[in-house]
Design a protein around this motif. Structure first.
Motif, PDB file in Angstrom:
ATOM      1  N   LYS A 131     -71.348  -6.422  46.086  1.00 40.74           N
ATOM      2  CA  LYS A 131     -71.056  -4.981  46.095  1.00 40.74           C
ATOM      3  C   LYS A 131     -70.847  -4.484  44.666  1.00 40.74           C
ATOM      4  O   LYS A 131     -70.205  -5.154  43.840  1.00 40.74           O
ATOM      5  CB  LYS A 131     -69.805  -4.731  46.947  1.00 40.74           C
ATOM      6  CG  LYS A 131     -69.325  -3.287  46.941  1.00 40.74           C
ATOM      7  CD  LYS A 131     -68.188  -3.054  45.979  1.00 40.74           C
ATOM      8  CE  LYS A 131     -67.883  -1.591  45.779  1.00 40.74           C
ATOM      9  NZ  LYS A 131     -66.738  -1.367  44.882  1.00 40.74           N
ATOM     10  N   GLY A 166     -62.865   4.685  48.186  1.00 39.31           N
ATOM     11  CA  GLY A 166     -62.878   3.273  47.789  1.00 39.31           C
ATOM     12  C   GLY A 166     -63.399   2.342  48.875  1.00 39.31           C
ATOM     13  O   GLY A 166     -63.339   1.118  48.744  1.00 39.31           O
ATOM     14  N   LYS A 181     -56.070  -0.741  42.954  1.00 34.93           N
ATOM     15  CA  LYS A 181     -57.255   0.012  43.368  1.00 34.93           C
ATOM     16  C   LYS A 181     -58.545  -0.815  43.293  1.00 34.93           C
ATOM     17  O   LYS A 181     -59.566  -0.460  43.894  1.00 34.93           O
ATOM     18  CB  LYS A 181     -57.367   1.229  42.435  1.00 34.93           C
ATOM     19  CG  LYS A 181     -58.361   2.257  42.875  1.00 34.93           C
ATOM     20  CD  LYS A 181     -58.521   3.328  41.791  1.00 34.93           C
ATOM     21  CE  LYS A 181     -59.820   4.073  41.973  1.00 34.93           C
ATOM     22  NZ  LYS A 181     -60.471   4.350  40.690  1.00 34.93           N
ATOM     23  N   ASP A 225     -65.845  -1.437  49.204  1.00 33.76           N
ATOM     24  CA  ASP A 225     -65.407  -2.842  49.206  1.00 33.76           C
ATOM     25  C   ASP A 225     -65.285  -3.330  50.653  1.00 33.76           C
ATOM     26  O   ASP A 225     -65.690  -4.443  50.990  1.00 33.76           O
ATOM     27  CB  ASP A 225     -64.010  -3.003  48.556  1.00 33.76           C
ATOM     28  CG  ASP A 225     -63.932  -2.433  47.152  1.00 33.76           C
ATOM     29  OD1 ASP A 225     -64.933  -2.508  46.436  1.00 33.76           O
ATOM     30  OD2 ASP A 225     -62.855  -1.909  46.795  1.00 33.76           O
TER      31      ASP A 225
HETATM   32 MG    MG Z   1     -63.366   0.902  44.258  1.00 32.69          MG
END
Ligand code: MG
Ligand code: ADP
Ligand code: ASP
Length: 448
Positions: free
Chosen positions: A8, A200, A258, A203
């Motif tokens: 990723k 986010g 994060k 992931d």
């Molecule tokens: Mg991220």
């Protein structure tokens, strides 16, 4: 166990033609990498958030769309054969602009998600083209065909059994002849409407796909050479960790690191998938391996900070000797699907924190929850807090743990302290104006 790998790449890794070329080389070099999951190019999702959540004038919309167009065109124009993907990119940009100009865009979460997905959809198109340019067969795969979620737009929950079945049927066959390049963050509900997994979320997508294809590793390529002892943006004394356990990584992600979306470790834990975190700019510098068993499990591993917390205190004199009060409080919270991370109780009051990032679904649900709670008890709400967490191992049974932590931050006001329920975590609720200094102080005392 297979040796398959999912890789990723985050927004800064796919920010421009040059950085995407680094990513393509990383993918091609490891012949076990069957799936490449990509984020939107850096900055694009923030522009989309602005379009989705702000009432803009027509000229302002034109400007924001133009900023996105520039980012995408800068990549397109450097391709050796732009004509291969040009029409598709133009069509996606048209779709984006139409959604941005939809009169209900600021009010309908389904439209917001359709708009928010556009960054990843454009970036996977361009990344697949760059892999082909480097000489390997690659296709741009629409993740919405397999990443089934519920319909909780903007923070959707994946439907694991359907994902597994769909991946087996539609995605795995593609990996036989191509590198499959696909979008992180994006999904679709049962009716085929586009959803997203929360900021986010790419992931999490990578870990879910790794689980579904039976991969043994999942690589998270980003802009830092691994998971650090604390956010390297807070202190330059932070250093990368060679290894972490699943539990430590999950704790760090949940409490604000994060570099990993909080849900990333769930699929990894279920299927014992080793997760690697490294820098796509400097792949040779190594990174962090997150695995079930680590060589050593120190008392202190890292310090994290999670921002935007509200502290809610519910109080009723009836709580004394009253049965069922907590159950009523938590059934209201559960109904709104909020998760409480930290909690303390006393005889007549209970305090807990709620995540409250601006413009999030949680912020909206928090408001409704507080109104309902005030029907059954006295509710007070305090804002402008962050949570600072020391992540480690067996902190409850090591002598001297609390003294080294507390003496380092003795002169700060700690609004709430949580310790003991989990051997990996000691958390403080502190004013957001103190949190950075507290992280620095703890880092110095525990790691420098
Ligand atoms: Mg991220
Ligand atoms: P990506 O776009 O690749 O997903 P993110 O910005 O989401 O990247 O995550 C990487 C960032 O996470 C780093 O630049 C760093 O500032 C931040 N970060 C926060 N805590 C940590 C930590 N403990 N270790 C490493 N990075 C951290
Ligand atoms: N592009 C999305 C975001 O910026 C998802 C991700 O990058 O993981 O939040």
């Amino acid at each position: 166990m297979s040796s398959l790998n999912v890789a990723k790449f985050g927004g800064t890794s796919v920010a421009n033609y040059e950085t995407i070329n680094n990513c393509a080389s990383i993918v091609i070099k490891n012949t076990n990498t069957k799936v490449m999951v990509v984020s939107a190019a850096a900055g694009v999702t923030n522009h989309l958030v602005l379009l989705a959540n702000t009432a803009l004038t027509s000229e302002q919309i034109t400007d924001v769309v133009e900023n996105i167009r520039k980012i995408e065109f800068a990549i397109l124009n450097k391709l050796k054969k732009p004509s291969e993907v040009e029409d598709k990119l133009f069509a996606l940009l048209d779709e984006l602009e139409k959604l941005a100009r939809h009169e209900e865009i600021n009010y309908r979460d389904d439209l917001k998600d359709a708009l928010m997905s556009m960054g990843e959809r454009m970036s996977s198109l361009l990344c697949a083209a760059i892999i082909r340019e480097q000489g390997s067969p690659a296709i741009n795969f629409d993740i919405r065909k397999v990443l089934r979620t519920d319909s909780k737009f903007t923070e959707a929950t994946p439907d694991l059994s359907n994902i597994k079945a769909l991946v087996k049927q539609l995605l795995i066959p593609e990996t036989e002849h191509h590198i499959v390049v696909t979008q992180g963050f994006v999904g679709a509900d049962e009716q085929g409407r586009t959803t997203t997994l929360g900021r986010g979320g790419s992931d999490f997508t990578a870990a879910l796909i790794a689980e579904a294809i039976g991969a043994s590793t999942c690589e998270i390529w980003t802009d830092v050479i691994g998971v650090y002892t604390t956010d390297p943006r807070i202190t330059d004394k932070a250093r990368p960790l060679p290894e972490l356990s699943f539990e430590e990584a999950a704790e760090m992600a949940t409490f604000g690191a994060k570099v990993l979306h909080p849900a990333t470790m769930e699929p990894a834990l279920r299927q014992n998938i080793q997760v690697f975190v490294g820098s796509s700019k400097e792949p040779d510098k190594g990174g962090t391996w997150i695995r079930r068993d680590c060589e050593n499990e120190p008392a202190f591993r890292a310090v994290t900070r999670r921002k935007d917390q509200v502290l809610v205190t519910v109080k009723t004199p009836k709580m004394m000797y009253a049965q069922g009060f907590l159950e009523r409080v938590f059934s209201i919270i559960a109904k709104h699907e909020l998760s409480v991370d930290l909690i303390t109780t006393s005889e007549i009051a209970v305090s807990f924190t709620l995540d409250n990032p601006p413009n999030s679904m949680s912020e909206k649900m928090n408001k409704e929850t507080l109104v309902e709670l005030s029907n059954i008890c006295e509710v007070s709400v305090e804002r402008d807090f962050d949570v600072v967490t020391v992540v480690g191992n067996n902190m409850h049974s090591e002598a001297g743990v609390s003294s080294s932590i507390f003496s380092a931050i003795a002169d700060f006001n700690l609004r709430m302290i949580c310790f003991g329920a989990n051997v990996h975590n000691l958390s403080f609720v502190v004013s957001n104006s103190d949190s950075e200094d507290i992280v620095k102080r703890l880092h110095k005392a525990l790691f420098e």
